[in-house]
Design a protein around this motif. Structure first.
Motif, PDB file in Angstrom:
ATOM      1  N   ALA A  26     -23.085  55.126  -3.238  1.00 58.90           N
ATOM      2  CA  ALA A  26     -23.406  53.793  -2.734  1.00 58.90           C
ATOM      3  C   ALA A  26     -22.126  53.008  -2.438  1.00 58.90           C
ATOM      4  O   ALA A  26     -22.015  52.353  -1.391  1.00 58.90           O
ATOM      5  N   ILE A  27     -21.173  53.086  -3.326  1.00 59.73           N
ATOM      6  CA  ILE A  27     -19.890  52.388  -3.130  1.00 59.73           C
ATOM      7  C   ILE A  27     -19.183  52.941  -1.892  1.00 59.73           C
ATOM      8  O   ILE A  27     -18.679  52.183  -1.057  1.00 59.73           O
ATOM      9  N   LEU A  28     -19.166  54.262  -1.745  1.00 56.37           N
ATOM     10  CA  LEU A  28     -18.501  54.887  -0.596  1.00 56.37           C
ATOM     11  C   LEU A  28     -19.185  54.531   0.724  1.00 56.37           C
ATOM     12  O   LEU A  28     -18.524  54.295   1.739  1.00 56.37           O
ATOM     13  N   ILE A  29     -20.506  54.480   0.717  1.00 55.84           N
ATOM     14  CA  ILE A  29     -21.241  54.074   1.929  1.00 55.84           C
ATOM     15  C   ILE A  29     -20.889  52.637   2.274  1.00 55.84           C
ATOM     16  O   ILE A  29     -20.615  52.301   3.431  1.00 55.84           O
ATOM     17  N   PHE A  30     -20.875  51.777   1.266  1.00 58.83           N
ATOM     18  CA  PHE A  30     -20.553  50.366   1.480  1.00 58.83           C
ATOM     19  C   PHE A  30     -19.146  50.197   2.040  1.00 58.83           C
ATOM     20  O   PHE A  30     -18.918  49.426   2.974  1.00 58.83           O
ATOM     21  N   SER A  35     -23.333  47.144   4.139  1.00 53.99           N
ATOM     22  CA  SER A  35     -24.699  47.284   3.644  1.00 53.99           C
ATOM     23  C   SER A  35     -25.656  47.325   4.833  1.00 53.99           C
ATOM     24  O   SER A  35     -25.271  46.964   5.947  1.00 53.99           O
ATOM     25  N   PRO A  36     -26.857  47.786   4.640  1.00 49.13           N
ATOM     26  CA  PRO A  36     -27.483  48.200   3.387  1.00 49.13           C
ATOM     27  C   PRO A  36     -27.065  49.613   2.978  1.00 49.13           C
ATOM     28  O   PRO A  36     -26.632  50.400   3.817  1.00 49.13           O
ATOM     29  N   ILE A  37     -27.228  49.905   1.713  1.00 51.41           N
ATOM     30  CA  ILE A  37     -26.926  51.235   1.178  1.00 51.41           C
ATOM     31  C   ILE A  37     -28.163  52.118   1.309  1.00 51.41           C
ATOM     32  O   ILE A  37     -28.077  53.291   1.647  1.00 51.41           O
ATOM     33  N   MET A  59     -26.338  57.256   8.218  1.00 53.13           N
ATOM     34  CA  MET A  59     -25.953  56.912   9.590  1.00 53.13           C
ATOM     35  C   MET A  59     -25.383  55.504   9.632  1.00 53.13           C
ATOM     36  O   MET A  59     -25.689  54.666   8.777  1.00 53.13           O
ATOM     37  N   LYS A  60     -24.596  55.264  10.647  1.00 55.36           N
ATOM     38  CA  LYS A  60     -23.994  53.951  10.829  1.00 55.36           C
ATOM     39  C   LYS A  60     -25.074  52.920  11.139  1.00 55.36           C
ATOM     40  O   LYS A  60     -26.158  53.259  11.622  1.00 55.36           O
ATOM     41  N   ASN A  61     -24.736  51.673  10.873  1.00 56.28           N
ATOM     42  CA  ASN A  61     -25.688  50.587  11.098  1.00 56.28           C
ATOM     43  C   ASN A  61     -26.132  50.475  12.551  1.00 56.28           C
ATOM     44  O   ASN A  61     -27.238  50.022  12.821  1.00 56.28           O
ATOM     45  N   LYS A  73     -23.798  62.810  16.812  1.00 55.77           N
ATOM     46  CA  LYS A  73     -22.894  62.903  15.650  1.00 55.77           C
ATOM     47  C   LYS A  73     -22.040  61.656  15.488  1.00 55.77           C
ATOM     48  O   LYS A  73     -21.596  61.351  14.386  1.00 55.77           O
ATOM     49  N   LYS A  74     -21.809  60.930  16.559  1.00 54.08           N
ATOM     50  CA  LYS A  74     -20.986  59.723  16.472  1.00 54.08           C
ATOM     51  C   LYS A  74     -21.652  58.633  15.627  1.00 54.08           C
ATOM     52  O   LYS A  74     -20.989  57.709  15.183  1.00 54.08           O
ATOM     53  N   HIS A  75     -22.946  58.761  15.400  1.00 54.00           N
ATOM     54  CA  HIS A  75     -23.676  57.769  14.616  1.00 54.00           C
ATOM     55  C   HIS A  75     -23.762  58.131  13.126  1.00 54.00           C
ATOM     56  O   HIS A  75     -24.307  57.369  12.335  1.00 54.00           O
ATOM     57  N   ILE A  76     -23.250  59.284  12.744  1.00 51.31           N
ATOM     58  CA  ILE A  76     -23.327  59.728  11.349  1.00 51.31           C
ATOM     59  C   ILE A  76     -22.091  59.268  10.597  1.00 51.31           C
ATOM     60  O   ILE A  76     -20.966  59.395  11.098  1.00 51.31           O
ATOM     61  N   LEU A  77     -22.286  58.742   9.404  1.00 55.30           N
ATOM     62  CA  LEU A  77     -21.164  58.329   8.561  1.00 55.30           C
ATOM     63  C   LEU A  77     -20.284  59.532   8.231  1.00 55.30           C
ATOM     64  O   LEU A  77     -20.771  60.666   8.203  1.00 55.30           O
ATOM     65  N   LYS A  78     -19.010  59.294   7.948  1.00 55.19           N
ATOM     66  CA  LYS A  78     -18.100  60.381   7.569  1.00 55.19           C
ATOM     67  C   LYS A  78     -18.641  61.147   6.370  1.00 55.19           C
ATOM     68  O   LYS A  78     -18.558  62.362   6.304  1.00 55.19           O
ATOM     69  N   LEU A  79     -19.210  60.428   5.432  1.00 50.46           N
ATOM     70  CA  LEU A  79     -19.780  61.023   4.229  1.00 50.46           C
ATOM     71  C   LEU A  79     -21.219  61.527   4.464  1.00 50.46           C
ATOM     72  O   LEU A  79     -21.772  62.256   3.654  1.00 50.46           O
TER      73      LEU A  79
END
Length: 173
Positions: A26-30, A35-37, A59-61, A73-79
Motif C-alpha cells: 500500500a505504501i509503495l502504491i501510494f 491514492s486510492p490504494i 494500474m495508474k489512476n 502496459k503504459k497504464h500498469i504501475l511499476k509494481l
C-alpha cells in the motif's frame, strides 16, 4: 453455516497474517501513484446482484475503465506486474468474502459492461451461484477475453461443484 464460519476464519487469519506485506505494498502504491490504494469496481454476483469488488490497485489512476486484458502496459504501475503475478492484488477480496459477496471458489465475477460475458453466462445459468476469488477457468488459463469459452467452463464448474472440486481448484490456484 460451518462452511461460512470456515471461510471467515480463513479470511481473518489471512488478512492478519498478510497485513505487514499488504501495508508495505500500500505504501509503495501510494508513493508511485498516490491514492486510492484499493481499487473498487462494480461486478455482478449471484442472481446478477451488483456489488463492489476490492483489489489492490495495480494500474495508474489515469487507466481507462476497461477489461484488464485490453489495458496498455503504459497504464500498469511499476509494481503492478509483481502484485498481479504474486496475486497480492486479490487479497482485499477477502473483505468481499466476509461481506458475503463472493466465495473462495466460483466463477470470477464479471463487469456488467461486458455484454458478451453477461449474455454467455445468462445462457448457461452461471449467475445461480456466488462468484469466487478463483475458479475453474482461472486454473485452466481461460480469461474474459474469450466470453463463450469462459462461460462454458464456468458451466462445467456450476454443474460439477463439490468440496473436492473446490479443493482441487484452490490448490491449483
Amino acid at each position: 453455516m460451518i462452511y461460512k464460519l470456515f471461510q471467515h476464519a480463513i479470511c481473518l487469519t489471512g488478512l492478519i497474517t498478510l497485513s505487514p506485506v499488504l501495508l508495505l505494498l500500500a505504501i509503495l502504491i501510494f508513493v508511485e501513484d498516490g491514492s486510492p490504494i484499493i481499487y473498487k469496481q462494480a461486478r455482478l454476483g449471484k442472481d446478477k446482484k451488483k456489488f463492489i469488488i476490492y483489489k489492490l490497485r495495480t494500474m495508474k489512476n489515469d487507466a481507462p475503465q476497461i477489461a484488464t486484458h485490453e489495458i496498455s502496459k503504459k497504464h500498469i504501475l511499476k509494481l503492478g506486474n509483481f502484485i498481479r503475478k504474486s496475486k497480492f492484488d486479490e487479497f482485499p477480496q477477502l473483505l468481499n468474502i466476509l461481506k458475503g459477496d463472493i466465495n473462495f471458489v466460483g466463477p470470477r465475477p464479471g463487469m456488467e459492461s461486458i455484454d458478451e460475458i453477461v449474455q454467455q453466462r445468462d445462457l448457461r445459468n452461471i449467475y445461480c451461484i456466488k462468484p469466487g476469488i478463483t475458479g475453474l477457468s482461472q486454473i485452466l488459463g481461460v480469461d474474459m477475453s474469450n466470453p463463450a469459452k469462459l462461460a462454458e467452463i464456468d458451466q462445467i464448474y456450476v454443474k460439477n461443484r463439490s468440496v473436492r472440486l473446490n479443493l482441487i481448484i484452490f490448490a491449483g490456484t
